[in-house]
Each structure stands twice: as structure tokens, then as C-alpha cells.
Enzyme design. Structure first.
Site, PDB file in Angstrom:
ATOM      1  N   LYS A 283       0.838  -1.213   0.000  1.00  0.00           N
ATOM      2  CA  LYS A 283       0.000   0.000   0.000  1.00  0.00           C
ATOM      3  C   LYS A 283       0.868   1.256   0.000  1.00  0.00           C
ATOM      4  O   LYS A 283       0.654   2.163  -0.800  1.00  0.00           O
ATOM      5  CB  LYS A 283      -0.892   0.016   1.240  1.00  0.00           C
ATOM      6  CG  LYS A 283      -1.569   1.350   1.519  1.00  0.00           C
ATOM      7  CD  LYS A 283      -2.508   1.320   2.689  1.00  0.00           C
ATOM      8  CE  LYS A 283      -1.826   1.607   3.978  1.00  0.00           C
ATOM      9  NZ  LYS A 283      -1.573   3.031   4.282  1.00  0.00           N
ATOM     10  N   ASN A 284       1.886   1.274   0.852  1.00  0.00           N
ATOM     11  CA  ASN A 284       2.647   2.514   1.036  1.00  0.00           C
ATOM     12  C   ASN A 284       3.680   2.750  -0.059  1.00  0.00           C
ATOM     13  O   ASN A 284       4.367   3.767  -0.055  1.00  0.00           O
ATOM     14  CB  ASN A 284       3.277   2.536   2.424  1.00  0.00           C
ATOM     15  CG  ASN A 284       2.211   2.655   3.503  1.00  0.00           C
ATOM     16  OD1 ASN A 284       1.043   2.891   3.198  1.00  0.00           O
ATOM     17  ND2 ASN A 284       2.596   2.447   4.750  1.00  0.00           N
TER      18      ASN A 284
ATOM     19  N   CYS B  49      -5.829  12.076  11.950  1.00  0.00           N
ATOM     20  CA  CYS B  49      -6.469  10.779  11.675  1.00  0.00           C
ATOM     21  C   CYS B  49      -6.542  10.043  13.008  1.00  0.00           C
ATOM     22  O   CYS B  49      -6.261  10.600  14.059  1.00  0.00           O
ATOM     23  CB  CYS B  49      -5.660  10.000  10.642  1.00  0.00           C
ATOM     24  SG  CYS B  49      -4.180   9.266  11.328  1.00  0.00           S
TER      25      CYS B  49
ATOM     26  N   ARG C  56      -1.688  14.824  12.151  1.00  0.00           N
ATOM     27  CA  ARG C  56      -0.770  14.418  11.081  1.00  0.00           C
ATOM     28  C   ARG C  56      -0.299  15.691  10.361  1.00  0.00           C
ATOM     29  O   ARG C  56      -0.800  16.059   9.323  1.00  0.00           O
ATOM     30  CB  ARG C  56      -1.459  13.457  10.117  1.00  0.00           C
ATOM     31  CG  ARG C  56      -1.994  12.193  10.743  1.00  0.00           C
ATOM     32  CD  ARG C  56      -0.932  11.216  11.215  1.00  0.00           C
ATOM     33  NE  ARG C  56      -0.159  10.632  10.143  1.00  0.00           N
ATOM     34  CZ  ARG C  56      -0.501   9.525   9.504  1.00  0.00           C
ATOM     35  NH1 ARG C  56      -1.641   8.924   9.799  1.00  0.00           N
ATOM     36  NH2 ARG C  56       0.258   9.027   8.546  1.00  0.00           N
ATOM     37  N   PRO C  57       0.638  16.427  10.971  1.00  0.00           N
ATOM     38  CA  PRO C  57       1.069  17.706  10.373  1.00  0.00           C
ATOM     39  C   PRO C  57       1.714  17.491   9.002  1.00  0.00           C
ATOM     40  O   PRO C  57       2.208  16.395   8.703  1.00  0.00           O
ATOM     41  CB  PRO C  57       2.087  18.225  11.379  1.00  0.00           C
ATOM     42  CG  PRO C  57       2.553  17.035  12.130  1.00  0.00           C
ATOM     43  CD  PRO C  57       1.388  16.088  12.172  1.00  0.00           C
TER      44      PRO C  57
ATOM     45  N   ASP D 126       4.264   0.710  12.120  1.00  0.00           N
ATOM     46  CA  ASP D 126       3.089   0.006  11.599  1.00  0.00           C
ATOM     47  C   ASP D 126       3.020  -1.441  12.071  1.00  0.00           C
ATOM     48  O   ASP D 126       1.966  -2.075  12.003  1.00  0.00           O
ATOM     49  CB  ASP D 126       3.085   0.032  10.064  1.00  0.00           C
ATOM     50  CG  ASP D 126       2.896   1.433   9.536  1.00  0.00           C
ATOM     51  OD1 ASP D 126       3.101   1.645   8.330  1.00  0.00           O
ATOM     52  OD2 ASP D 126       2.571   2.325  10.343  1.00  0.00           O
TER      53      ASP D 126
ATOM     54  N   ARG E 133      -8.566  -0.645   4.399  1.00  0.00           N
ATOM     55  CA  ARG E 133      -7.652   0.354   3.829  1.00  0.00           C
ATOM     56  C   ARG E 133      -6.306  -0.278   3.485  1.00  0.00           C
ATOM     57  O   ARG E 133      -5.615   0.178   2.570  1.00  0.00           O
ATOM     58  CB  ARG E 133      -7.422   1.501   4.821  1.00  0.00           C
ATOM     59  CG  ARG E 133      -8.587   2.460   4.984  1.00  0.00           C
ATOM     60  CD  ARG E 133      -8.179   3.652   5.825  1.00  0.00           C
ATOM     61  NE  ARG E 133      -6.887   4.122   5.413  1.00  0.00           N
ATOM     62  CZ  ARG E 133      -5.880   4.370   6.256  1.00  0.00           C
ATOM     63  NH1 ARG E 133      -6.035   4.184   7.549  1.00  0.00           N
ATOM     64  NH2 ARG E 133      -4.726   4.786   5.809  1.00  0.00           N
TER      65      ARG E 133
HETATM   66  C1  EPZ Z   1       3.855   6.962   6.315  1.00  0.00           C
HETATM   67  O1  EPZ Z   1       3.033   7.942   6.885  1.00  0.00           O
HETATM   68  C2  EPZ Z   1       2.976   5.723   6.194  1.00  0.00           C
HETATM   69  N1  EPZ Z   1       1.844   6.010   5.331  1.00  0.00           N
HETATM   70  C3  EPZ Z   1       2.487   5.313   7.581  1.00  0.00           C
HETATM   71  O2  EPZ Z   1       1.745   4.116   7.433  1.00  0.00           O
HETATM   72  C4  EPZ Z   1       3.695   5.034   8.464  1.00  0.00           C
HETATM   73  O3  EPZ Z   1       3.253   4.728   9.769  1.00  0.00           O
HETATM   74  C5  EPZ Z   1       4.601   6.270   8.505  1.00  0.00           C
HETATM   75  O4  EPZ Z   1       4.967   6.654   7.158  1.00  0.00           O
HETATM   76  C6  EPZ Z   1       5.879   6.017   9.290  1.00  0.00           C
HETATM   77  O5  EPZ Z   1       6.586   4.971   8.718  1.00  0.00           O
HETATM   78  C7  EPZ Z   1       2.024   5.983   3.993  1.00  0.00           C
HETATM   79  O6  EPZ Z   1       3.121   5.762   3.501  1.00  0.00           O
HETATM   80  C8  EPZ Z   1       0.810   6.249   3.149  1.00  0.00           C
HETATM   81  P1  EPZ Z   1       5.797  10.359   8.393  1.00  0.00           P
HETATM   82  P2  EPZ Z   1       3.542   9.487   6.922  1.00  0.00           P
HETATM   83  O7  EPZ Z   1       5.636  11.630   7.628  1.00  0.00           O
HETATM   84  O8  EPZ Z   1       4.275   9.799   5.670  1.00  0.00           O
HETATM   85  C9  EPZ Z   1       5.755  13.722  11.732  1.00  0.00           C
HETATM   86  C10 EPZ Z   1      -0.113   2.707   7.620  1.00  0.00           C
HETATM   87  O9  EPZ Z   1      -0.643   2.138   8.565  1.00  0.00           O
HETATM   88  N2  EPZ Z   1       5.593  14.700  10.639  1.00  0.00           N
HETATM   89  O10 EPZ Z   1       7.034   9.554   8.201  1.00  0.00           O
HETATM   90  O11 EPZ Z   1       2.398  10.350   7.288  1.00  0.00           O
HETATM   91  C11 EPZ Z   1       4.508  12.882  11.931  1.00  0.00           C
HETATM   92  O12 EPZ Z   1       3.584  13.542  12.771  1.00  0.00           O
HETATM   93  C12 EPZ Z   1       0.349   4.150   7.751  1.00  0.00           C
HETATM   94  O13 EPZ Z   1       0.091   2.181   6.497  1.00  0.00           O
HETATM   95  C13 EPZ Z   1       5.640  16.052  10.927  1.00  0.00           C
HETATM   96  O14 EPZ Z   1       5.806  16.456  12.077  1.00  0.00           O
HETATM   97  O15 EPZ Z   1       4.549   9.417   8.143  1.00  0.00           O
HETATM   98  C14 EPZ Z   1       5.054  11.618  12.568  1.00  0.00           C
HETATM   99  O16 EPZ Z   1       5.196  11.856  13.966  1.00  0.00           O
HETATM  100  C15 EPZ Z   1       0.055   4.704   9.128  1.00  0.00           C
HETATM  101  N3  EPZ Z   1       5.491  16.945   9.904  1.00  0.00           N
HETATM  102  C16 EPZ Z   1       6.461  11.484  11.971  1.00  0.00           C
HETATM  103  O17 EPZ Z   1       6.750  12.763  11.375  1.00  0.00           O
HETATM  104  C17 EPZ Z   1       5.314  16.540   8.607  1.00  0.00           C
HETATM  105  O18 EPZ Z   1       5.208  17.412   7.703  1.00  0.00           O
HETATM  106  C18 EPZ Z   1       6.582  10.430  10.895  1.00  0.00           C
HETATM  107  O19 EPZ Z   1       5.577  10.704   9.948  1.00  0.00           O
HETATM  108  C19 EPZ Z   1       5.247  15.148   8.341  1.00  0.00           C
HETATM  109  C20 EPZ Z   1       5.401  14.246   9.371  1.00  0.00           C
END
Ligand code: EPZ
Length: 419
Positions: free
Chosen positions: A22-23, A116, A121-122, A306, A398
Site C-alpha cells: 500500500k505505502n 487521523c 498528522r502535520p 506500523d 484500507r
Molecule cells: C507513512 O506515513 C505511512 N503512510 C504510515 O503508514 C507510516 O506509519 C509512517 O509513514 C511512518 O513509517 C504511507 O506511507 C501512506 P511520516 P507518513 O511523515 O508519511 C511527523 C499505515 O498504517 N511529521 O514519516 O504520514 C509525523 O507527525 C500508515 O500504512 C511532521 O511532524 O509518516 C510523525 O510523527 C500509518 N510533519 C512522523 O513525522 C510533517 O510534515 C513520521 O511521519 C510530516 C510528518
């Protein structure tokens, strides 16, 4: 209400082919906008998040066709640059379309993605990266209006966090920017590597994937492409956890276990026997597992957030204690209360959850509150005595394309009841 009815307490045995990741496929679908032509994706899983992405592509003007696990996107004519609120709300990952829409059309008009189930989710890192590339943006009434996408230029981007989504948005926008872009502190997840390979397959010049520094040479001619998405490492981790919880043995094919080596190491530490090949993994386990000390989630190659819920579910029946520290998301223990309804002994406080192993779990009616938490409830149910009814299937659909079929192939007593 739709539910899975699972009768646990019996060991699993069998072999399952893991579906596409998915990701990986979500950012790839956004990337198809970068080329004024045809992109073909093989091993594309049937997931509601994928359906939402295809709906966005159609809304933007693409012709989209799906036959089995093959999705064909013809992005020759893209006439829109907005994503309607309803589509944005359907999938939080819609923000991944921002960089590609901007690079393709010169502008973008999307609603700010809310939080979410996992907490806020910033997207500040996404926006800062796009601004470094020359985009200008303003927020109006909950909408994010971006312009100057036709003047994107190469830049040096330093991410304060190795955010997966921000790395992906920066990569896609950089493909449409003139000149060289360097992204430092980039995410190193296997899905980033898969995306980079897909982009190169369409002619983009991307290198460094898998390391913390990515380099993109933008504005090179792109062409039609044909790509096979990698297997989903989190689905594989879920099924390994299911065998660890229920006992038995299983072989999972179509996935590279080096992409979830930290999960394999922990299951081995808990007493499971796990053998790895380049494109498959085999597990044999006799419950109960042993507690494994402390599990801290971290960006790749650390323990994946995850996999935290599903490994926790496998450790509910164990000898000893395991302490989880969830460093990535604020609210990722919503499965804990549901697991406790099945007899688990878990104390969650903030980012920490302490799992004290119990001898047995019992079936109960439980509800999924998020995707991987739903996977965890199914894992626990397979190791529980009696019947468990799992609701909240909208979350599970999902990210799991064939949970009932796959677990049934492993001998599980699971069926979906649609009321
Ligand atoms: C991706 O989400 C995945 N989703 C998530 O999988 C996964 O848990 C996550 O990466 C971490 O590996 C997809 O790929 C579609 P991040 P993403 O940006 O990109 C903070 C699942 O179950 N952050 O790496 O949203 C954020 O709050 C999903 O398949 C900021 O602060 O994750 C988090 O604490 C759930 N500002 C950390 O970074 C930003 O602009 C990591 O988030 C972006 C992120």
C-alpha cells in the site's frame, strides 16, 4: 454491521503470496501525473486507499483502468488541479498528490488534511520542502492554494525529520523542477526505494534512495512505463505475528524479509523459528512466546511503527513482559483496550505500553479503531480461545486486501459476515 468472525485456538499452517505494498503504490499513483502518457502498475492491491487514489486521478482528468492487480493510468490529459474535500477526507495520504499536481499543472488546490485515528498528522515538512523548490502557498478557509508550480527549481532540502510523506512529496515535485535537488535526512524506508525505482522506470533521474540523501535531476523527458510493486512488508509482519500468536508454521512469498528485519529479529528473540530467503519468509512457532524486553518504534531501519500493534497482539500470550515505546505517533494504542477485552494484560500511558504476558486469551466482540490496530485484533483472535467478532472493517480494508482469504489459506477459522 460488517464483521470478521474468528474462532481461535488452533495452529496455522500453509503458504500465502503477499500482495503489493500500500505505502509504495499510493505515491506511485500520484507520480503517474508527472508523465503525459501511460503508466502501468502490476501487483497493485485491492484496497480502499487505492480506490480513493484512483478516484482522485480520474477527477483530475486521467483515464484509469484496472484489470485484476494491474492498474493502467493514462495521464495524457490532466485538466484540473484541485482535490475535492470529500476525496481528501477519504484518505489522509491524499496529501501525497500535492507535489505531483503542482509539478504537472503549476498549481494545486487541496483541503488541509485533518488528523487521523493516529493523532495529528502535520504536513509542515511537506510544505516547507515545496516552498524550497519555489512553490508559493496560502491557506484559505481550510484549503491550501499553491501556485508557481510551473517555475519549480532545484534546491537543497534539509528535512528536520525523516518523514516518509515529505520525502515523497519533495521527490515528486523535484522531478518536475528544473535543475538538481538534494534532499537530506530523507526517509530510508523500502517504499521510498520502490518509488525511486518506479520513477527511474519512467525516465526520471533519481539516486541515493535507501540512504539519507536523495538527488533528483528534474525536467528530464519521461516516457511510458511498466512496473511491479514490491510486496507489502507490514502485511507480511501481520501474518508472521498471526502464526506467532496461534502457533503452527507458514511460508509467505512475494516479499523481501530484509525489509522487516527488525520484526524478524524480535520474533526470533521471542522464540519463533524464522528462515529468510530473498523473496520469502518461513516461520514456525509454538506459543507462548517469551517477552522481548523493550520495543521502540523508529524510522527505517528501526522497528516500524506500523508493526507495533500486530507484534503487541502476538505478545499478549507470552512468558514475561514487553515494554513498547511508540515514538512516531501520539495515539497509536487504540487497540490496547480492545486487546484487554480479550484478557490481555496491557497498561498504556502516553507513548509507553507495558504488556505482561498471560497464559490465555478469550474471544470477545472487539472494534478496530485504525488500520493496523484492526490487524492486531485479528492476530490476537487467532490465538484466543473461542470466537471473536471484529468490527470496524472499514479501517482494515484500507490496508489488507485479502485478510480473510489469506488467513483461511493458513487454516484459520475466519469469515466475513455482512449485516
Ligand atoms: C507513512 O506515513 C505511512 N503512510 C504510515 O503508514 C507510516 O506509519 C509512517 O509513514 C511512518 O513509517 C504511507 O506511507 C501512506 P511520516 P507518513 O511523515 O508519511 C511527523 C499505515 O498504517 N511529521 O514519516 O504520514 C509525523 O507527525 C500508515 O500504512 C511532521 O511532524 O509518516 C510523525 O510523527 C500509518 N510533519 C512522523 O513525522 C510533517 O510534515 C513520521 O511521519 C510530516 C510528518
Amino acid at each position: 454491521m460488517d464483521q470478521y468472525q474468528i474462532r481461535g485456538g488452533r495452529p496455522l499452517s500453509g503458504r500465502v503470496e503477499i500482495h503489493g505494498a500500500k505505502n509504495s503504490v499510493l505515491p506511485m499513483l500520484a507520480s503517474t501525473l508527472l508523465h503525459h502518457g501511460v503508466s502501468v502498475l502490476h501487483n497493485c492491491p485491492r484496497l480502499s486507499d487505492v480506490d480513493a487514489s484512483l478516484a482522485i486521478l480520474r477527477h483530475l482528468g486521467c483515464r484509469v483502468n484496472r484489470e485484476g492487480d494491474v492498474v493502467t493510468v493514462d495521464a495524457a490529459t490532466v485538466g484540473r488541479w484541485d482535490i475535492p474535500d470529500a476525496l481528501m477526507r477519504e484518505m489522509r495520504s491524499s496529501v501525497l498528490f500535492l507535489g505531483a499536481i503542482l509539478a504537472r499543472t503549476g498549481r494545486a488546490d487541496v483541503s488541509m488534511p485533518g488528523g487521523c485515528e493516529l493523532g495529528p498528522r502535520p504536513i509542515d515538512l511537506h510544505l516547507a520542502a515545496l516552498q524550497r523548490l519555489g512553490a508559493s502557498m496560502e491557506q484559505q478557509g481550510g484549503r491550501l492554494i499553491c501556485t508557481r508550480g510551473d517555475q519549480l527549481h532545484g534546491a537543497e532540502i534539509d528535512l528536520s525529520l525523516p518523514s516518509v510523506g515529505a520525502t515523497e512529496n519533495a521527490m515528486l515535485a523535484a522531478v518536475g523542477a528544473s535543475g538538481r535537488t538534494v534532499i537530506r535526512n530523507a526517509a530510508r524506508e523500502p517504499e521510498i526505494v520502490d518509488l525511486a525505482r518506479f520513477l527511474r522506470g519512467m525516465g526520471a533521474r533519481v539516486c541515493g534512495e535507501g540512504s539519507s540523501t536523495l538527488v533528483v535531476e528534474g525536467k528530464v523527458p519521461l516516457h511510458d512505463s511498466d512496473y511491479r510493486v514490491m510486496g507489502d512488508r507490514i502485511v507480511a509482519a501481520t501474518y508472521l505475528s498471526a502464526v506467532a500468536a496461534a502457533g503452527g508454521e507458514a511460508e509467505l512469498t512475494g516479499v523481501d524479509p530484509s525489509q522487516f528485519a527488525s520484526v524478524v529479529a524480535l520474533l526470533r528473540q521471542g522464540g519463533a523459528e524464522v528462515r529468510c530467503r530473498p523473496d520469502s519468509v518461513w516461520i514456525r512457532s509454538t506459543p507462548p512466546l517469551s517477552g522481548v524486553g523493550c520495543i521502540r518504534t523508529a524510522p527505517y531501519p528501526g522497528f516500524p511503527t506500523d508493526a507495533q500493534p500486530v507484534v503487541m497482539a502476538a505478545l499478549c500470550r507470552s512468558r514475561g513482559t514487553t515494554v513498547f515505546v511508540e515514538t512516531m505517533f501520539e495515539n497509536r494504542y487504540r487497540h490496547v483496550d480492545e486487546l484487554c477485552r480479550m484478557g490481555a494484560n496491557i497498561r498504556a500511558e502516553g507513548r509507553v505500553a507495558v504488556v505482561t504476558g498471560v497464559d490465555r486469551l478469550h474471544g470477545a466482540p472487539v472494534q478496530a479503531h485504525d488500520l493496523r490496530g484492526g490487524g492486531a485484533l485479528c492476530v490476537a483472535a487467532l490465538g484466543a480461545e473461542g470466537e471473536t467478532a471484529v468490527t470496524g472493517l472499514n479501517h482494515i480494508r484500507r490496508g489488507y486486501a485479502s485478510l480473510v482469504e489469506d488467513l483461511s489459506a493458513l487454516g484459520a477459522d475466519i469469515r466475513e459476515v455482512n449485516e
